[in-house]
Design an enzyme around this catalytic site. Sequence first.
Site, PDB file in Angstrom:
ATOM      1  N   ARG A   1      41.543  47.347  52.040  1.00 45.82           N
ATOM      2  CA  ARG A   1      42.213  47.902  50.516  1.00 45.82           C
ATOM      3  C   ARG A   1      40.686  48.598  49.589  1.00 45.82           C
ATOM      4  O   ARG A   1      40.653  48.940  49.083  1.00 45.82           O
ATOM      5  CB  ARG A   1      41.387  46.631  50.368  1.00 45.82           C
ATOM      6  CG  ARG A   1      41.833  46.324  48.498  1.00 45.82           C
ATOM      7  CD  ARG A   1      41.618  44.254  47.969  1.00 45.82           C
ATOM      8  NE  ARG A   1      42.631  44.503  46.772  1.00 45.82           N
ATOM      9  CZ  ARG A   1      41.217  43.347  46.533  1.00 45.82           C
ATOM     10  NH1 ARG A   1      40.569  42.741  46.499  1.00 45.82           N
ATOM     11  NH2 ARG A   1      42.241  43.746  44.503  1.00 45.82           N
TER      12      ARG A   1
ATOM     13  N   HIS B   1      40.862  51.062  47.161  1.00 42.00           N
ATOM     14  CA  HIS B   1      40.763  51.539  45.833  1.00 42.00           C
ATOM     15  C   HIS B   1      39.511  52.694  45.654  1.00 42.00           C
ATOM     16  O   HIS B   1      39.802  52.803  44.866  1.00 42.00           O
ATOM     17  CB  HIS B   1      39.576  49.906  45.734  1.00 42.00           C
ATOM     18  CG  HIS B   1      40.334  48.726  44.844  1.00 42.00           C
ATOM     19  ND1 HIS B   1      40.036  47.981  44.245  1.00 42.00           N
ATOM     20  CD2 HIS B   1      41.296  48.464  45.613  1.00 42.00           C
ATOM     21  CE1 HIS B   1      41.123  47.162  44.301  1.00 42.00           C
ATOM     22  NE2 HIS B   1      41.887  47.265  45.255  1.00 42.00           N
TER      23      HIS B   1
ATOM     24  N   ASN C   1      37.685  45.305  40.559  1.00 38.91           N
ATOM     25  CA  ASN C   1      37.007  45.213  42.601  1.00 38.91           C
ATOM     26  C   ASN C   1      36.360  44.193  42.128  1.00 38.91           C
ATOM     27  O   ASN C   1      35.570  44.097  42.803  1.00 38.91           O
ATOM     28  CB  ASN C   1      36.379  46.259  41.640  1.00 38.91           C
ATOM     29  CG  ASN C   1      37.175  47.948  42.183  1.00 38.91           C
ATOM     30  OD1 ASN C   1      38.347  47.759  42.675  1.00 38.91           O
ATOM     31  ND2 ASN C   1      36.371  48.983  41.890  1.00 38.91           N
TER      32      ASN C   1
ATOM     33  N   HIS D   1      49.751  44.259  52.102  1.00 42.01           N
ATOM     34  CA  HIS D   1      49.803  43.001  51.866  1.00 42.01           C
ATOM     35  C   HIS D   1      49.797  41.795  53.166  1.00 42.01           C
ATOM     36  O   HIS D   1      50.505  40.716  52.657  1.00 42.01           O
ATOM     37  CB  HIS D   1      50.303  42.705  50.314  1.00 42.01           C
ATOM     38  CG  HIS D   1      49.775  43.361  49.231  1.00 42.01           C
ATOM     39  ND1 HIS D   1      49.870  43.156  47.913  1.00 42.01           N
ATOM     40  CD2 HIS D   1      48.306  43.698  49.062  1.00 42.01           C
ATOM     41  CE1 HIS D   1      49.154  44.036  47.180  1.00 42.01           C
ATOM     42  NE2 HIS D   1      48.191  44.228  48.226  1.00 42.01           N
TER      43      HIS D   1
HETATM   44  C1  HEM Z   1      51.173  48.206  45.076  1.00 40.16           C
HETATM   45  C2  HEM Z   1      50.190  48.152  44.267  1.00 40.16           C
HETATM   46  C3  HEM Z   1      49.087  47.374  44.227  1.00 40.16           C
HETATM   47  C4  HEM Z   1      48.528  46.112  43.644  1.00 40.16           C
HETATM   48  C5  HEM Z   1      49.144  45.080  42.108  1.00 40.16           C
HETATM   49  C6  HEM Z   1      47.656  45.356  44.416  1.00 40.16           C
HETATM   50  C7  HEM Z   1      47.461  44.505  44.196  1.00 40.16           C
HETATM   51  C8  HEM Z   1      46.328  43.221  44.710  1.00 40.16           C
HETATM   52  C9  HEM Z   1      45.780  41.703  44.912  1.00 40.16           C
HETATM   53  C10 HEM Z   1      46.004  41.930  43.432  1.00 40.16           C
HETATM   54  C11 HEM Z   1      44.562  41.706  45.226  1.00 40.16           C
HETATM   55  C12 HEM Z   1      44.217  40.590  45.545  1.00 40.16           C
HETATM   56  C13 HEM Z   1      42.546  40.396  44.700  1.00 40.16           C
HETATM   57  C14 HEM Z   1      42.490  39.037  44.710  1.00 40.16           C
HETATM   58  O1  HEM Z   1      43.099  37.811  43.948  1.00 40.16           O
HETATM   59  O2  HEM Z   1      40.835  38.878  45.732  1.00 40.16           O
HETATM   60  C15 HEM Z   1      45.055  42.478  46.508  1.00 40.16           C
HETATM   61  C16 HEM Z   1      44.445  42.116  47.905  1.00 40.16           C
HETATM   62  C17 HEM Z   1      44.497  43.473  49.035  1.00 40.16           C
HETATM   63  N1  HEM Z   1      45.273  44.525  49.020  1.00 40.16           N
HETATM   64 FE1  HEM Z   1      46.358  45.601  47.031  1.00 40.16          FE
HETATM   65  N2  HEM Z   1      47.231  45.883  45.479  1.00 40.16           N
HETATM   66  C18 HEM Z   1      47.999  46.908  45.738  1.00 40.16           C
HETATM   67  C19 HEM Z   1      48.610  47.728  46.683  1.00 40.16           C
HETATM   68  C20 HEM Z   1      47.942  47.727  47.507  1.00 40.16           C
HETATM   69  C21 HEM Z   1      47.591  48.522  48.587  1.00 40.16           C
HETATM   70  C22 HEM Z   1      48.049  50.245  48.745  1.00 40.16           C
HETATM   71  C23 HEM Z   1      46.829  48.960  49.878  1.00 40.16           C
HETATM   72  C24 HEM Z   1      46.430  49.126  50.977  1.00 40.16           C
HETATM   73  C25 HEM Z   1      47.276  50.649  51.877  1.00 40.16           C
HETATM   74  C26 HEM Z   1      46.411  46.865  49.197  1.00 40.16           C
HETATM   75  C27 HEM Z   1      45.784  45.820  50.260  1.00 40.16           C
HETATM   76  C28 HEM Z   1      45.193  45.076  50.068  1.00 40.16           C
HETATM   77  C29 HEM Z   1      44.929  44.370  51.107  1.00 40.16           C
HETATM   78  C30 HEM Z   1      44.348  44.239  52.414  1.00 40.16           C
HETATM   79  C31 HEM Z   1      44.268  43.051  50.310  1.00 40.16           C
HETATM   80  C32 HEM Z   1      43.711  41.200  50.810  1.00 40.16           C
HETATM   81  C33 HEM Z   1      42.062  42.430  51.107  1.00 40.16           C
HETATM   82  C34 HEM Z   1      41.250  41.025  51.275  1.00 40.16           C
HETATM   83  O3  HEM Z   1      41.424  39.729  52.632  1.00 40.16           O
HETATM   84  O4  HEM Z   1      39.918  40.296  50.937  1.00 40.16           O
HETATM   85  N3  HEM Z   1      46.874  46.984  48.342  1.00 40.16           N
HETATM   86  N4  HEM Z   1      45.595  43.146  46.777  1.00 40.16           N
HETATM   87  C1  LIG Z   2      35.640  38.237  40.201  1.00 39.12           C
HETATM   88  C2  LIG Z   2      36.887  38.969  39.261  1.00 39.12           C
HETATM   89  O1  LIG Z   2      35.942  39.914  38.147  1.00 39.12           O
HETATM   90  N1  LIG Z   2      37.589  39.156  39.474  1.00 39.12           N
HETATM   91  C3  LIG Z   2      38.840  39.379  38.766  1.00 39.12           C
HETATM   92  C4  LIG Z   2      39.314  40.518  40.058  1.00 39.12           C
HETATM   93  O2  LIG Z   2      40.456  40.938  39.139  1.00 39.12           O
HETATM   94  C5  LIG Z   2      41.506  40.537  39.272  1.00 39.12           C
HETATM   95  C6  LIG Z   2      42.875  41.130  37.791  1.00 39.12           C
HETATM   96  O3  LIG Z   2      43.031  42.853  38.464  1.00 39.12           O
HETATM   97  C7  LIG Z   2      40.582  39.237  37.565  1.00 39.12           C
HETATM   98  O4  LIG Z   2      42.429  38.495  37.346  1.00 39.12           O
HETATM   99  C8  LIG Z   2      40.481  38.213  38.764  1.00 39.12           C
HETATM  100  O5  LIG Z   2      39.279  37.790  37.383  1.00 39.12           O
END
Ligand code: HEM
Ligand SMILES: CC(=O)N[C@H]1CO[C@H](CO)[C@@H](O)[C@@H]1O
Length: 334
Positions: free
Chosen positions: A72, A76, A104, A203
């Site tokens: 991730r 970013h 972030n 994901h």
């Molecule tokens: C398509 C658009 C994308 C959206 C809207 C998106 C959104 C998100 C969100 C909201 C989270 C969870 C954050 C949280 O609640 O803590 C997440 C986690 C994650 N995303 Fe995405 N993401 C996208 C694309 C990607 C891409 C392109 C990658 C990598 C190539 C990626 C890799 C990850 C990974 C691995 C996690 C888990 C992180 C962890 O376990 O700490 N995402 N993403």
């Molecule tokens: C800790 C923090 O700021 N988390 C935010 C990360 O971004 C999402 C939206 O993409 C917010 O809903 C969280 O509160």
Amino acid sequence: MKNLSVLCVIFLGLVSSIAATQEDDSLWAKNCHGGLQEDYYQKSCPKAEAIIAHLLAGFIKQDASLPAKLLRLHFHDCFVRGCDASVLLNSTKNNQAEKDAMPNGTLEGFEIIDKLKAALEKACPGVVSCADIVAYAARDSTFQAGLGYRYKVKGGRKDGSISKASEAVQNLPPSTFNVTSLINSFASKGLSADDMVTLSGAHTIGAAHCPSLAGRQFSNYPPKSPLHLDDAYAAKLRKMCPKSGKTVSQLPMDAYTPLILDNKYYVGLLHRKGLFPSDATLLTKSDTQKLVAAYAGDRHYWATKFGAAMIKMGEVQVKTGKQGEVRRLCSRVN
Ligand code: HEM
Ligand SMILES: CC(=O)N[C@H]1CO[C@H](CO)[C@@H](O)[C@@H]1O
Ligand SMILES: *[C@@H]1O[C@H](CO)[C@@H](O)[C@H](O)[C@H]1NC(C)=O
Ligand SMILES: *[C@@H]1O[C@H](CO)[C@@H](O)[C@H](O)[C@H]1NC(C)=O
């Protein structure tokens, strides 16, 4: 080189303006990564990639949640100012950095990058950029998590000097985006709709926090809607993420195998267990839906395309040559 980068900026503008129709390899990806090379550190730091691979394997043995974090982090990094390690810079007195922006807020893995950097500085001081370390670490993370092979990452990215929280908010798609907005967001980085669906497969590993569901567990769509959330799964999510009271700190993003980088994310989507609105929305458009179904049925097909799409993402708006520096410490400019 300078002329090339000016051209690239123009290309990128064009690409974003014809965003929605751009399906194939973009002009950006074809023309704008001049300067990156395979085995870039062969002479200057021959063990660079091996050091990263070795250390990371050890770290991941201790903590299986790391691959998702590092994967991730690369995403970013690349979506804000290109893959230039801007995501690693700390805020300063007068500047709020990307890592302190809302989307972030849950980014992790910074201290692992710092450890890799420290080892590389010891082996070859001032040679390996933080942006390349992030790209190699993401690649090795996908390998360690079960992708099945190491895709080839070119080196030579230089580190940027600017990191702005506001740009993270502008450039990173939130979990509430629909398929059209997701396609446009990726197109603005020279990535196709196909790349977007393919990269969303990231994901299949990792954990989220309840706010990212955007309330999807409470207000369901009718069963016929592609946005419908499986009822039993919705009930489970309501338990983990209630309206009030204690929420879980870790929400598995893949309903089946949250530690394995496989195609189960797509299987989950078809079973209406996509976690975010931005996951479920891939079923709302016929060509993205077809790709989801193809990936759900063929892990190898997805894994091959995922590596190729990661290479492309890792070359978005990179800085090479004199366009950047090699930081000594990844969290601050030299
Ligand atoms: C398509 C658009 C994308 C959206 C809207 C998106 C959104 C998100 C969100 C909201 C989270 C969870 C954050 C949280 O609640 O803590 C997440 C986690 C994650 N995303 Fe995405 N993401 C996208 C694309 C990607 C891409 C392109 C990658 C990598 C190539 C990626 C890799 C990850 C990974 C691995 C996690 C888990 C992180 C962890 O376990 O700490 N995402 N993403
Ligand atoms: C800790 C923090 O700021 N988390 C935010 C990360 O971004 C999402 C939206 O993409 C917010 O809903 C969280 O509160
Ligand atoms: C997708 O979201 C955009 C921006 O919010 C909106 O303008 C558009 O109508 C939405 N498209 C669909 C198909 O829902
Ligand atoms: C950047 O911030 C992190 C976390 O607060 C800290 O550990 C690190 O030392 C900082 N880096 C620099 C160069 O000050």
